[in-house]
Design a protein around this motif. Sequence first.
Motif, PDB file in Angstrom:
ATOM      1  N   ILE A 137      28.729  25.403  59.808  1.00  0.00           N
ATOM      2  CA  ILE A 137      28.852  26.845  60.025  1.00  0.00           C
ATOM      3  C   ILE A 137      27.896  27.594  59.102  1.00  0.00           C
ATOM      4  N   HIS A 138      27.068  28.437  59.691  1.00  0.00           N
ATOM      5  CA  HIS A 138      26.213  29.332  58.903  1.00  0.00           C
ATOM      6  C   HIS A 138      26.919  30.680  58.821  1.00  0.00           C
ATOM      7  N   TRP A 139      27.236  31.101  57.604  1.00  0.00           N
ATOM      8  CA  TRP A 139      28.125  32.240  57.386  1.00  0.00           C
ATOM      9  C   TRP A 139      27.709  32.935  56.098  1.00  0.00           C
ATOM     10  N   SER A 140      28.449  33.943  55.707  1.00  0.00           N
ATOM     11  CA  SER A 140      28.321  34.559  54.384  1.00  0.00           C
ATOM     12  C   SER A 140      29.705  34.584  53.757  1.00  0.00           C
ATOM     13  N   VAL A 141      29.767  34.435  52.459  1.00  0.00           N
ATOM     14  CA  VAL A 141      31.067  34.450  51.784  1.00  0.00           C
ATOM     15  C   VAL A 141      31.762  35.774  52.091  1.00  0.00           C
ATOM     16  N   PRO A 142      32.959  35.732  52.668  1.00  0.00           N
ATOM     17  CA  PRO A 142      33.641  36.975  53.061  1.00  0.00           C
ATOM     18  C   PRO A 142      33.983  37.866  51.868  1.00  0.00           C
ATOM     19  N   ALA A 143      33.932  39.165  52.109  1.00  0.00           N
ATOM     20  CA  ALA A 143      34.359  40.139  51.095  1.00  0.00           C
ATOM     21  C   ALA A 143      35.880  40.211  51.125  1.00  0.00           C
ATOM     22  N   GLU A 168      14.995  19.026  65.829  1.00  0.00           N
ATOM     23  CA  GLU A 168      14.536  19.740  64.636  1.00  0.00           C
ATOM     24  C   GLU A 168      14.131  21.172  64.979  1.00  0.00           C
ATOM     25  N   SER A 169      13.538  21.363  66.160  1.00  0.00           N
ATOM     26  CA  SER A 169      13.137  22.719  66.555  1.00  0.00           C
ATOM     27  C   SER A 169      14.360  23.599  66.793  1.00  0.00           C
ATOM     28  N   LEU A 170      15.424  23.023  67.355  1.00  0.00           N
ATOM     29  CA  LEU A 170      16.642  23.799  67.572  1.00  0.00           C
ATOM     30  C   LEU A 170      17.340  24.095  66.248  1.00  0.00           C
ATOM     31  N   GLN A 171      17.347  23.130  65.352  1.00  0.00           N
ATOM     32  CA  GLN A 171      17.916  23.378  64.026  1.00  0.00           C
ATOM     33  C   GLN A 171      17.180  24.520  63.328  1.00  0.00           C
ATOM     34  N   LYS A 172      15.858  24.521  63.455  1.00  0.00           N
ATOM     35  CA  LYS A 172      15.059  25.580  62.827  1.00  0.00           C
ATOM     36  C   LYS A 172      15.389  26.938  63.438  1.00  0.00           C
ATOM     37  N   LEU A 173      15.508  26.980  64.771  1.00  0.00           N
ATOM     38  CA  LEU A 173      15.842  28.233  65.443  1.00  0.00           C
ATOM     39  C   LEU A 173      17.187  28.761  64.947  1.00  0.00           C
ATOM     40  N   ILE A 174      18.184  27.889  64.883  1.00  0.00           N
ATOM     41  CA  ILE A 174      19.518  28.308  64.451  1.00  0.00           C
ATOM     42  C   ILE A 174      19.490  28.827  63.019  1.00  0.00           C
ATOM     43  N   LEU A 175      18.808  28.115  62.150  1.00  0.00           N
ATOM     44  CA  LEU A 175      18.758  28.535  60.748  1.00  0.00           C
ATOM     45  C   LEU A 175      17.981  29.842  60.588  1.00  0.00           C
ATOM     46  N   ASP A 176      16.882  29.984  61.329  1.00  0.00           N
ATOM     47  CA  ASP A 176      16.109  31.231  61.272  1.00  0.00           C
ATOM     48  C   ASP A 176      16.968  32.414  61.706  1.00  0.00           C
ATOM     49  N   ARG A 177      17.714  32.232  62.793  1.00  0.00           N
ATOM     50  CA  ARG A 177      18.555  33.332  63.280  1.00  0.00           C
ATOM     51  C   ARG A 177      19.719  33.589  62.322  1.00  0.00           C
ATOM     52  N   ALA A 178      20.244  32.552  61.709  1.00  0.00           N
ATOM     53  CA  ALA A 178      21.313  32.745  60.719  1.00  0.00           C
ATOM     54  C   ALA A 178      20.810  33.592  59.557  1.00  0.00           C
ATOM     55  N   ASN A 179      19.574  33.366  59.160  1.00  0.00           N
ATOM     56  CA  ASN A 179      18.993  34.128  58.050  1.00  0.00           C
ATOM     57  C   ASN A 179      18.655  35.566  58.443  1.00  0.00           C
ATOM     58  N   GLN A 180      18.643  35.836  59.753  1.00  0.00           N
ATOM     59  CA  GLN A 180      18.382  37.191  60.243  1.00  0.00           C
ATOM     60  C   GLN A 180      19.656  37.854  60.779  1.00  0.00           C
ATOM     61  N   SER A 181      20.799  37.276  60.483  1.00  0.00           N
ATOM     62  CA  SER A 181      22.071  37.767  61.024  1.00  0.00           C
ATOM     63  C   SER A 181      22.242  39.258  60.760  1.00  0.00           C
TER      64      SER A 181
END
Length: 474
Positions: A257-263, A343-356
């Motif tokens: 799961i790509h997430w951010s620590v909840p407030a 690997e290309s799909l992993q990169k896409l997912i991580l890139d989008r997670a970083n742009q959430s």
Amino acid sequence: METNPLTANTKEVDSTILEEFRVGFAGSIFSSDDTEYESERQLWNKMIDKHPGLIAQCTGVHDVIQAVNFARKNKLLVAVRGGGHNVAGNAMNDGGLVIDLSHMRTVLVDPKNKTAVIEGGATWADVDRETQAFGLVCPGGVVSETGVGGLTLGGGLSWLRRKVGMSIDNIVGANMVLADGKYIHVSESENQDLFWAIKGGGGNFGIVTSFEFKLYDLGPEVMFVSCMYPRDVGEKVMKWWVQYTRQLPDEITSDCIHWSVPAHPAFPEEMHGTPVTVLAALYFGSAEEGQKVLQPFREVAEPFLDLSNIYPYGAVQQMFDPFLEKGVLNSYWKSLYVDDLSESLQKLILDRANQSPAPQSLISIRNLHGAIGKVPTEDTAFGDRSARFLVSIDTMWEDASQNDHNIQWTRDFFKELRQHSKGQVYFNFNSDMSGSDHLAKDSFGPNYEKLVAIKTKFDPHNFFRLNANIRPKG
């Protein structure tokens, strides 16, 4: 089927018709004139703001039959509410009748035969409480306030999925009210075609007033991993997880799961909003053995925060509840099954997670196969089970002024993700039902035409259509 919308004001509803409905109805019937109306029309997804003409809060099968007959006689649009957790908001409508099962929550456990009869309005919290009293579990959701009915009819993915399959794989039988008001039982020996159809075909065929499920020995304690890694090692963590899950025994179910620590007060304030990649896993077996076999999930890199421990099973089921409270977040979700994570799909997912677009959003990747993949496509309505992963884009945010931006971001990501998929979606994690004919054909695959035939037989006028709709012929 043409429908006549009720106005949300009972003064404009024919009083004679309304009084006829109330006679013999044991539950409550709410309209906009009632003080309870506003609270009763609220769903889990804050973004859903629908105003039904009437809400019929049923207390038993008789009420459900009466509500169905009333709606059919008066040509009303019908929504069916169980837990009210469906992200698309199918549990409500505008101007029609909501048949609300949320007060039908009885769970009767038979510990000797390891089965449970569960009413259609129960939540998984209700189920876990009753089954764990006997050291038993029923494969349900991962958020305890989710309704049993909606989740099950759409498939049902739990922390037990790789060992015992989806929720639909564990249905022994069900009782249903059909569009014509008839009350029937479905099982392997009665109404087999309809029994097959409700195993993944959604709410297209009738209202399930109760299910009978198989149960399994597990608990009261289980080993659960919840290990948060810093996002800057997210690529390493996800790559390790994709490879490691190729060799896992069925007793281990895991997510990345790509997430951010909840407030949330559960976490130190200085951690709030920090991007993380979470590995979560449950071991179906003794907690002590689970500690050993799940240890690698905790050693991929230096954790940012490791909450892994031996927990009561019920606590694991409620672990995500505080971050997904009813009516707090606007939500728009999309999901797709993928055969593998290149690997290309992993990169896409991580890139989008970083742009959430919002810190409450998450991208969840569920590891499948195991018991799920051992069920042939034709055995249930659900469709193809060969995909190894389910990728879910769960976009959530607080500020309603950001609705359009966040919805568009999710749709754009979904289009990119679709290039790596056959187009099969998990309808339980899908907000947008527009173009559902196309989605249904892609998702049900070779089972689609059989589902159309069963829909035509049991609901020829598409009375039940606020769902991942399968249109009848004609």
